[in-house]
Design a protein around this motif. Structure first.
Motif, PDB file in Angstrom:
ATOM      1  N   ASP A   8       0.828  -1.195   0.000  1.00  0.00           N
ATOM      2  CA  ASP A   8       0.000   0.000   0.000  1.00  0.00           C
ATOM      3  C   ASP A   8       0.869   1.254   0.000  1.00  0.00           C
ATOM      4  O   ASP A   8       1.946   1.289   0.600  1.00  0.00           O
ATOM      5  CB  ASP A   8      -0.900   0.018   1.235  1.00  0.00           C
ATOM      6  CG  ASP A   8      -1.977  -1.045   1.168  1.00  0.00           C
ATOM      7  OD1 ASP A   8      -2.058  -1.737   0.136  1.00  0.00           O
ATOM      8  OD2 ASP A   8      -2.718  -1.204   2.153  1.00  0.00           O
ATOM      9  N   SER A   9       0.384   2.284  -0.675  1.00  0.00           N
ATOM     10  CA  SER A   9       1.027   3.592  -0.646  1.00  0.00           C
ATOM     11  C   SER A   9       0.489   4.360   0.559  1.00  0.00           C
ATOM     12  O   SER A   9      -0.720   4.485   0.741  1.00  0.00           O
ATOM     13  CB  SER A   9       0.722   4.359  -1.941  1.00  0.00           C
ATOM     14  OG  SER A   9       1.080   5.713  -1.816  1.00  0.00           O
ATOM     15  N   SER A  58       0.665   7.994   2.755  1.00  0.00           N
ATOM     16  CA  SER A  58       1.042   9.402   2.858  1.00  0.00           C
ATOM     17  C   SER A  58       0.609   9.877   4.239  1.00  0.00           C
ATOM     18  O   SER A  58      -0.582  10.032   4.501  1.00  0.00           O
ATOM     19  CB  SER A  58       0.373  10.232   1.756  1.00  0.00           C
ATOM     20  OG  SER A  58       0.761   9.782   0.467  1.00  0.00           O
ATOM     21  N   THR A  72      -6.007  10.162  -5.282  1.00  0.00           N
ATOM     22  CA  THR A  72      -5.454   8.900  -5.774  1.00  0.00           C
ATOM     23  C   THR A  72      -5.716   8.792  -7.259  1.00  0.00           C
ATOM     24  O   THR A  72      -6.678   9.373  -7.785  1.00  0.00           O
ATOM     25  CB  THR A  72      -6.064   7.702  -5.031  1.00  0.00           C
ATOM     26  OG1 THR A  72      -5.419   6.509  -5.455  1.00  0.00           O
ATOM     27  CG2 THR A  72      -7.552   7.582  -5.316  1.00  0.00           C
ATOM     28  N   SER A 122      -8.956   3.101  -1.535  1.00  0.00           N
ATOM     29  CA  SER A 122      -8.204   4.164  -0.867  1.00  0.00           C
ATOM     30  C   SER A 122      -9.101   4.872   0.137  1.00  0.00           C
ATOM     31  O   SER A 122     -10.326   4.813   0.060  1.00  0.00           O
ATOM     32  CB  SER A 122      -7.660   5.171  -1.886  1.00  0.00           C
ATOM     33  OG  SER A 122      -8.710   5.821  -2.572  1.00  0.00           O
ATOM     34  N   ALA A 157      -8.792  10.280 -11.703  1.00  0.00           N
ATOM     35  CA  ALA A 157      -8.411  10.489 -10.304  1.00  0.00           C
ATOM     36  C   ALA A 157      -9.651  10.543  -9.431  1.00  0.00           C
ATOM     37  O   ALA A 157     -10.788  10.644  -9.918  1.00  0.00           O
ATOM     38  CB  ALA A 157      -7.603  11.769 -10.164  1.00  0.00           C
ATOM     39  N   VAL A 213      -3.497   4.047   0.043  1.00  0.00           N
ATOM     40  CA  VAL A 213      -3.942   3.630  -1.286  1.00  0.00           C
ATOM     41  C   VAL A 213      -3.478   2.197  -1.497  1.00  0.00           C
ATOM     42  O   VAL A 213      -2.278   1.903  -1.433  1.00  0.00           O
ATOM     43  CB  VAL A 213      -3.367   4.546  -2.388  1.00  0.00           C
ATOM     44  CG1 VAL A 213      -3.869   4.099  -3.757  1.00  0.00           C
ATOM     45  CG2 VAL A 213      -3.742   5.995  -2.125  1.00  0.00           C
ATOM     46  N   SER A 223      -0.177   1.312  -6.559  1.00  0.00           N
ATOM     47  CA  SER A 223      -1.035   2.412  -6.993  1.00  0.00           C
ATOM     48  C   SER A 223      -0.458   3.722  -6.471  1.00  0.00           C
ATOM     49  O   SER A 223       0.421   3.732  -5.605  1.00  0.00           O
ATOM     50  CB  SER A 223      -2.459   2.211  -6.481  1.00  0.00           C
ATOM     51  OG  SER A 223      -3.012   1.009  -6.980  1.00  0.00           O
ATOM     52  N   THR A 224      -0.968   4.818  -6.998  1.00  0.00           N
ATOM     53  CA  THR A 224      -0.397   6.129  -6.701  1.00  0.00           C
ATOM     54  C   THR A 224      -1.389   7.006  -5.957  1.00  0.00           C
ATOM     55  O   THR A 224      -2.563   7.083  -6.318  1.00  0.00           O
ATOM     56  CB  THR A 224       0.031   6.829  -8.004  1.00  0.00           C
ATOM     57  OG1 THR A 224       1.001   6.022  -8.672  1.00  0.00           O
ATOM     58  CG2 THR A 224       0.642   8.188  -7.719  1.00  0.00           C
ATOM     59  N   GLY A 225      -0.878   7.688  -4.932  1.00  0.00           N
ATOM     60  CA  GLY A 225      -1.681   8.651  -4.189  1.00  0.00           C
ATOM     61  C   GLY A 225      -0.788   9.720  -3.604  1.00  0.00           C
ATOM     62  O   GLY A 225       0.433   9.570  -3.538  1.00  0.00           O
ATOM     63  N   SER A 265       6.049   9.150  -5.766  1.00  0.00           N
ATOM     64  CA  SER A 265       4.606   9.265  -5.572  1.00  0.00           C
ATOM     65  C   SER A 265       4.073   8.411  -4.437  1.00  0.00           C
ATOM     66  O   SER A 265       3.111   7.669  -4.582  1.00  0.00           O
ATOM     67  CB  SER A 265       3.874   8.919  -6.878  1.00  0.00           C
ATOM     68  OG  SER A 265       4.231   9.823  -7.890  1.00  0.00           O
TER      69      SER A 265
END
Length: 724
Positions: A211-212, A214, A249, A260, A292, A308, A316-318, A669
């Motif tokens: 998982d991403s 932040s 995301t 997410s 997005a 995410v 995946s990107t967030g 990212s």
């Protein structure tokens, strides 16, 4: 003496294989004992002949010698020498039996280990390549080529540790736990083969996507005092202060969204953003449909995490950001920060512990594993050995705030190296200035670049620096400054280059001598107003950050922002634009021509058509960020760069007031930065780091997996992640 003989005898069968038992004239026994037995029998016959002339008697085996005969021989000095051979025979037979049993036991253990290893490989097929090495069998040559083109690792000498890795990954806890166990395997065997010349060879490892995360800090708060040691206690902020969380995301190229949402540090779901798209929803093949989803505005209740998930086993990107704004009170000013991925190694430069300056280090652990944090502190006189700076415990899902003045008082620009074991952490410094009764600004210090011989700092926006430098005593930190930290044992010779809109800008001090183990400040007040990219190069490792300021009147409030060094832009990097200020993008290309594509992301989930900025070598360009695009609020940007290395930052200011804040673009990212590394003693410039699973780069060349070989520095022992 008897014990020493037994120990030597026990060691002997391991050096020479035990022979099969065969029938001999003395009964059943080993061939090695047959000859002594025959000699023993002949000696008995000789004795009997001497006592009874004319009587002949066949020789008996050693085992058939009566006990009383042996005892008598042992007690009689004249016959003691004749009694020794039978005793040696008995001991040899006993030792042979013991060695045979020991060998059988070892074989059984090896068989059991092999079976368990095979089961572990089937269960954790996605484990690191170390888990795939056989426990027994011939060893493949280091660096030999396989049919799939990958390097053959040496066999694992610690199968138990390899099995633990496989089980951890199969259970979905591969993150930090698997990386920590990776070190255990490397300690038990050779994980990375070495190429000719002793350099670390390229190794690809299959590491599951994760998982991403932040992680955003809590809102700035006034410090009311300290509890135990340096732990901070806070009181409520001013009545006009507002703090806003914003996150987003991205989908995959076919428009499929990962799961997410926002959660607390301890894992409690606070707000859902997206649900994972079903596997059947694949979009239109060949037609990218990137989109997005965003949380335009949210009031946080404390440290919060944008999480995410993966999509079909891929990252995946967030991205997320936190912004703070206050029009009155001691914390008057503008502060914003890019929310970070947790890491086990980070540097923060610029914290002040002078009178009237408050710097609070916030450490957050979003993982399910407790973390132990060690701090290294560097000031203008050298490294500071502070009691209470090592072995700091941070529980899973917890945060801890430390008053830096309690560890290193009276420092104008402190550098803090944060390293952790166990769970990775995030680190930010909440800093504020109060000159008498006049607010001097508030800011978040985020991590800057890892120590290296080159640092690039984009987004340096200077206004009124010359006038601020004339304000006099108490306003020394109201002028713009470059802070250089030298963590090694060797002094640094640093060259500073400043690039503006029209190219390189002359500096009063272009070359600086920075003592080892210190933080050196270089004034930038001689530069004219403008937007700059600053490049720092040195003969030894350094790290750096720039303090930019606003406000030129002593009786009026001022503000400041510390600008960190950052990594160059790659492809498909995303950042969030915080709420509540006028924003601009600043791009820099210090070493050559570059082209940057940037696409606005709006609150309705749309990604606007790309705009392009072409930069000549050694220049900086500024692009204003519109409040809306396509009829919806702009909440973020998607970047891609080509050509020579290009850098970007987001600068925020207030329309009325001195507010200033600068945000860096998240590296990779939101992928987790390095949590483990190992290095080769023959080539200390090479590092292996686990950065995520977007692919491997070995000196610029991509390989599958997520084990990345990157260049670091011998004195720092760290490198940086490279985005795929």
């Amino acid at each position: 003496m008897t014990e020493d003989k037994d120990k030597r005898a026990e060691a002997a069968p391991e050096e020479k294989p035990v022979q099969p038992e065969t029938a001999t004239a003395s009964g059943t026994g080993s061939p090695s004992s047959a000859a002594p037995a025959e000699k023993a029998g002949e000696q008995v016959v000789a004795e009997q002949k001497a006592g009874e002339p004319g009587v002949t008697k066949p020789a008996e085996p050693a085992s058939a010698v009566p006990a009383k005969t042996t005892e008598a021989a042992a007690s009689d000095p004249g016959t003691r020498a004749d009694a020794k051979p039978p005793a040696r025979v008995a001991k040899a037979e006993a030792r042979a039996d013991k060695a045979t049993a020991k060998a059988a036991k070892a074989d059984a253990k090896r068989e059991t280990a092999a079976k368990r290893e095979a089961a572990a490989k089937n269960k954790g097929k996605a484990a690191v390549v170390a888990a795939k090495a056989p426990v027994t069998g011939s060893e493949l040559p280091h660096g030999s080529d396989r049919s799939d083109g990958a390097q053959n690792p040496a066999p694992v000498k610690n199968p138990r540790a390899a099995r633990r890795i496989a089980k951890a990954i199969a259970a979905g806890t591969a993150g930090v736990a698997s990386i920590a166990l990776l070190g255990a395997v490397a300690a038990g065997g050779t994980l990375a083969p070495r190429s000719a010349g002793g350099q670390l060879a390229a190794v690809a490892a299959e590491v599951p996507a994760g998982d991403s995360l932040s992680v955003c800090p809590a809102a700035p708060r006034l410090l009311a005092g300290a509890g135990d040691g340096t732990d901070a206690q806070f009181r409520p902020e001013s009545s006009t202060a507002s703090t806003v969380f914003r996150g987003l995301t991205l989908s995959d190229p076919n428009g499929r969204m990962p799961a997410s949402g926002v959660r607390s540090l301890d894992g409690k779901t606070l707000q859902e953003l997206t649900k994972a798209s079903p596997k059947t929803d694949e979009g239109v093949p060949g037609l990218p449909d990137l989109k997005a989803a965003a949380i335009p505005s949210r009031t946080p209740s404390g440290p919060e995490v944008l999480q995410v998930g993966t999509l079909d086993g891929k990252d995946s990107t967030g991205a997320a950001a936190l912004s703070y704004r206050a029009g009155d009170g001691d914390l008057r000013g503008l502060a914003a920060v890019t929310c970070q991925a947790p890491s086990s190694d980070q540097w923060l430069v610029g914290a002040s512990t002078l009178v009237g300056r408050t710097s609070v280090l916030n450490l957050s652990n979003p993982s399910t594993t407790p973390a132990t944090v060690n701090l290294e502190l560097y000031g203008d006189k050298g490294q500071i050995k502070a009691p209470g700076s090592r072995g700091l415990s941070i529980g899973a899902g917890q945060t801890r705030s430390l008053v830096l003045a309690g560890l290193a008082p009276q420092q104008a620009a402190l550098a803090v190296h944060v390293s952790s074991t166990g769970g990775p952490v995030t680190a930010t410094v909440q800093q504020s200035v109060l000159r008498g009764l006049t607010p001097g600004g508030v800011d978040y210090l985020g991590p800057t670049g890892q120590p290296g011989t080159r640092q690039v700092i984009p987004g340096v926006s200077l206004r009124g620096g010359t006038a601020a430098a004339r304000l006099g005593s108490g306003f020394e930190d109201a002028a713009p400054t470059l802070a250089l930290a030298v963590p090694g044992a060797q002094d640094a010779v640093v060259q500073v280059r400043v690039y503006g809109k029209n190219g390189q800008q002359a500096m009063d001090k272009g070359v600086v001598n920075a003592p080892a183990g210190t933080v050196t400040q270089v004034p930038l007040s001689g530069l004219p107003d403008g937007d700059y990219t600053i490049a720092v190069s040195a003969d030894v490792s350094v790290t750096a950050a720039v303090r930019a300021t606003r406000g030129t009147v002593a009786k009026d409030p001022t503000d400041f922002a510390w600008v960190p060094a950052s990594a160059p832009l790659s492809t498909d990097q995303v950042m969030t634009v915080p709420v509540g200020a006028t924003s601009s993008l600043q791009f820099g290309a210090p070493s050559g021509r570059a082209e940057i594509s940037y696409r606005a992301i709006t609150a309705d989930g749309a990604i606007q058509p790309a705009a392009k900025a072409t930069l000549a070598a050694g220049t900086t360009a500024t692009v204003d960020v519109p409040a809306k695009a396509g009829g919806a609020d702009v909440v973020g940007y998607l970047f891609s760069a080509s050509g020579d290395p290009a850098y970007a930052a987001l600068v925020q200011t207030e329309d009325k007031g001195p507010g200033l804040s600068v945000l860096s673009v998240p590296s990779c990212s939101g992928l987790t930065p390095p949590t483990a590394y190992s290095r080769g003693t023959e080539d200390p410039m090479v590092r292996r780091q686990v950065c995520g699973s977007r692919g491997t780069r070995v000196r610029g060349k991509p390989l599958p997996g997520s084990l990345r070989v990157v260049r670091g520095d011998p004195s720092a022992g760290r490198g940086q992640c490279l985005c795929s």
